[in-house]
Design a protein around this motif. Structure first.
Motif, PDB file in Angstrom:
ATOM      1  N   VAL A  30     -18.836  -8.886  36.647  1.00 57.99           N
ATOM      2  CA  VAL A  30     -19.178 -10.350  36.859  1.00 57.99           C
ATOM      3  C   VAL A  30     -19.391 -10.948  35.405  1.00 57.99           C
ATOM      4  N   TRP A  31     -18.114 -11.489  34.827  1.00 53.85           N
ATOM      5  CA  TRP A  31     -18.175 -12.098  33.464  1.00 53.85           C
ATOM      6  C   TRP A  31     -16.946 -13.665  33.777  1.00 53.85           C
ATOM      7  N   ASP A  32     -17.304 -14.639  33.716  1.00 58.44           N
ATOM      8  CA  ASP A  32     -16.930 -15.481  33.357  1.00 58.44           C
ATOM      9  C   ASP A  32     -16.049 -16.153  34.723  1.00 58.44           C
ATOM     10  N   GLY A  33     -16.441 -15.852  35.543  1.00 58.60           N
ATOM     11  CA  GLY A  33     -16.583 -15.822  36.999  1.00 58.60           C
ATOM     12  C   GLY A  33     -15.271 -15.278  37.678  1.00 58.60           C
ATOM     13  N   GLY A  47     -14.693  -5.390  20.111  1.00 58.10           N
ATOM     14  CA  GLY A  47     -14.414  -6.424  19.833  1.00 58.10           C
ATOM     15  C   GLY A  47     -16.156  -6.805  19.124  1.00 58.10           C
ATOM     16  N   LYS A  48     -16.526  -8.171  19.905  1.00 58.38           N
ATOM     17  CA  LYS A  48     -17.594  -8.419  19.575  1.00 58.38           C
ATOM     18  C   LYS A  48     -17.928  -8.856  21.220  1.00 58.38           C
ATOM     19  N   GLU A  49     -19.675  -9.021  21.042  1.00 59.10           N
ATOM     20  CA  GLU A  49     -19.913  -8.691  22.004  1.00 59.10           C
ATOM     21  C   GLU A  49     -19.902 -10.468  23.216  1.00 59.10           C
ATOM     22  N   ILE A  50     -19.439 -10.280  23.844  1.00 51.55           N
ATOM     23  CA  ILE A  50     -19.021 -11.801  25.199  1.00 51.55           C
ATOM     24  C   ILE A  50     -20.181 -12.068  26.027  1.00 51.55           C
ATOM     25  N   GLY A  51     -21.066 -11.559  26.318  1.00 49.87           N
ATOM     26  CA  GLY A  51     -21.838 -11.370  28.137  1.00 49.87           C
ATOM     27  C   GLY A  51     -22.707 -10.706  28.166  1.00 49.87           C
ATOM     28  N   TYR A  71     -24.493  -1.716  37.253  1.00 53.26           N
ATOM     29  CA  TYR A  71     -25.452  -2.129  35.796  1.00 53.26           C
ATOM     30  C   TYR A  71     -26.374  -2.530  35.975  1.00 53.26           C
ATOM     31  N   PRO A  72     -28.046  -2.269  34.911  1.00 54.30           N
ATOM     32  CA  PRO A  72     -28.882  -2.995  35.252  1.00 54.30           C
ATOM     33  C   PRO A  72     -28.804  -4.709  34.398  1.00 54.30           C
ATOM     34  N   ARG A  73     -29.269  -5.029  34.124  1.00 61.95           N
ATOM     35  CA  ARG A  73     -29.723  -6.203  33.972  1.00 61.95           C
ATOM     36  C   ARG A  73     -29.499  -6.254  32.467  1.00 61.95           C
ATOM     37  N   GLY A  74     -28.884  -7.373  32.200  1.00 61.30           N
ATOM     38  CA  GLY A  74     -28.816  -6.762  30.273  1.00 61.30           C
ATOM     39  C   GLY A  74     -27.932  -5.956  29.267  1.00 61.30           C
ATOM     40  N   THR A  75     -26.523  -4.939  30.195  1.00 67.54           N
ATOM     41  CA  THR A  75     -26.311  -4.378  30.346  1.00 67.54           C
ATOM     42  C   THR A  75     -25.048  -5.488  29.416  1.00 67.54           C
ATOM     43  N   LYS A  76     -24.241  -4.913  27.975  1.00 64.93           N
ATOM     44  CA  LYS A  76     -23.901  -5.338  27.787  1.00 64.93           C
ATOM     45  C   LYS A  76     -22.062  -5.241  27.747  1.00 64.93           C
ATOM     46  N   ALA A  90     -14.842  -4.851  27.983  1.00 67.18           N
ATOM     47  CA  ALA A  90     -16.021  -3.157  27.444  1.00 67.18           C
ATOM     48  C   ALA A  90     -16.777  -3.546  28.175  1.00 67.18           C
ATOM     49  N   VAL A  91     -17.633  -2.666  28.963  1.00 66.17           N
ATOM     50  CA  VAL A  91     -19.085  -2.453  29.208  1.00 66.17           C
ATOM     51  C   VAL A  91     -19.550  -1.308  28.768  1.00 66.17           C
ATOM     52  N   GLU A  92     -21.085  -1.708  28.072  1.00 67.38           N
ATOM     53  CA  GLU A  92     -21.383  -0.607  27.460  1.00 67.38           C
ATOM     54  C   GLU A  92     -22.657   0.038  28.461  1.00 67.38           C
ATOM     55  N   VAL A  93     -22.056   0.917  28.884  1.00 67.33           N
ATOM     56  CA  VAL A  93     -22.782   2.101  30.483  1.00 67.33           C
ATOM     57  C   VAL A  93     -23.856   2.835  29.602  1.00 67.33           C
ATOM     58  N   SER A  94     -23.771   3.666  28.352  1.00 67.14           N
ATOM     59  CA  SER A  94     -24.803   4.073  27.679  1.00 67.14           C
ATOM     60  C   SER A  94     -24.699   3.424  25.784  1.00 67.14           C
TER      61      SER A  94
END
Length: 146
Positions: A30-33, A47-51, A71-76, A90-94
């Motif tokens: 979930v991001w930005d609702g 691109g840039k990190e958004i959350g 994904y655990p807390r802190g996954t970007k 995009a979600v950083e999985v590793s």
């Protein structure tokens, strides 16, 4: 006085949310609702990190914040180049590996929970318990003085 306590207990029982415990149907963040459903597709053009993930749980329920069931807390989370974040992120999985997450509908979240500090009703719940405790204390003290 007994009716006051009974009424308080009924209100507390009715106002307490019921949690469900089941497995989620699919992995998401979930991001930005909004819910973003994870796809098998990897992406390299980010691109840039958004959350990032602020709350993780693999049990079905209603949570607040940038929640994930995968994904655990802190996954970007990152922007995908040349794709609107209203379509996908995009979600950083590793380290160095990113998966596409396509935007679904709005996430209802945990708007009405009393036990989640991110909920606006958390403070109201704490105040209710404090007032209830003070009323009980003074009513018991008054009875002892009679």
């Amino acid at each position: 006085m007994r009716s006051f306590f009974a009424l308080c207990l009924v209100i507390l029982f009715i106002a307490s949310p019921i949690k469900t415990m089941a497995d989620w149907a699919y992995p998401f963040v979930v991001w930005d609702g909004y819910v973003y459903v994870l796809q098998d597709e990897e992406v390299n053009e980010i691109g840039k990190e958004i959350g990032h993930v602020t709350k993780y749980s693999d049990l079905e329920g209603s949570y607040s914040g940038n929640f994930s069931n995968a994904y655990p807390r802190g996954t970007k989370y990152y922007e995908v180049k040349e794709v609107s974040s209203k379509e996908a992120i995009a979600v950083e999985v590793s380290s160095g590996t990113y998966r596409v997450a396509e935007r679904g509908g709005p996430y209802g979240g945990n708007r009405y929970a009393f036990c989640d500090p991110d909920s606006p009703f958390f403070i109201i719940g704490i105040l209710f318990v404090a007032v209830f405790t003070v009323v009980v204390y003074f009513s018991v003290r008054e009875r002892k003085n009679d």
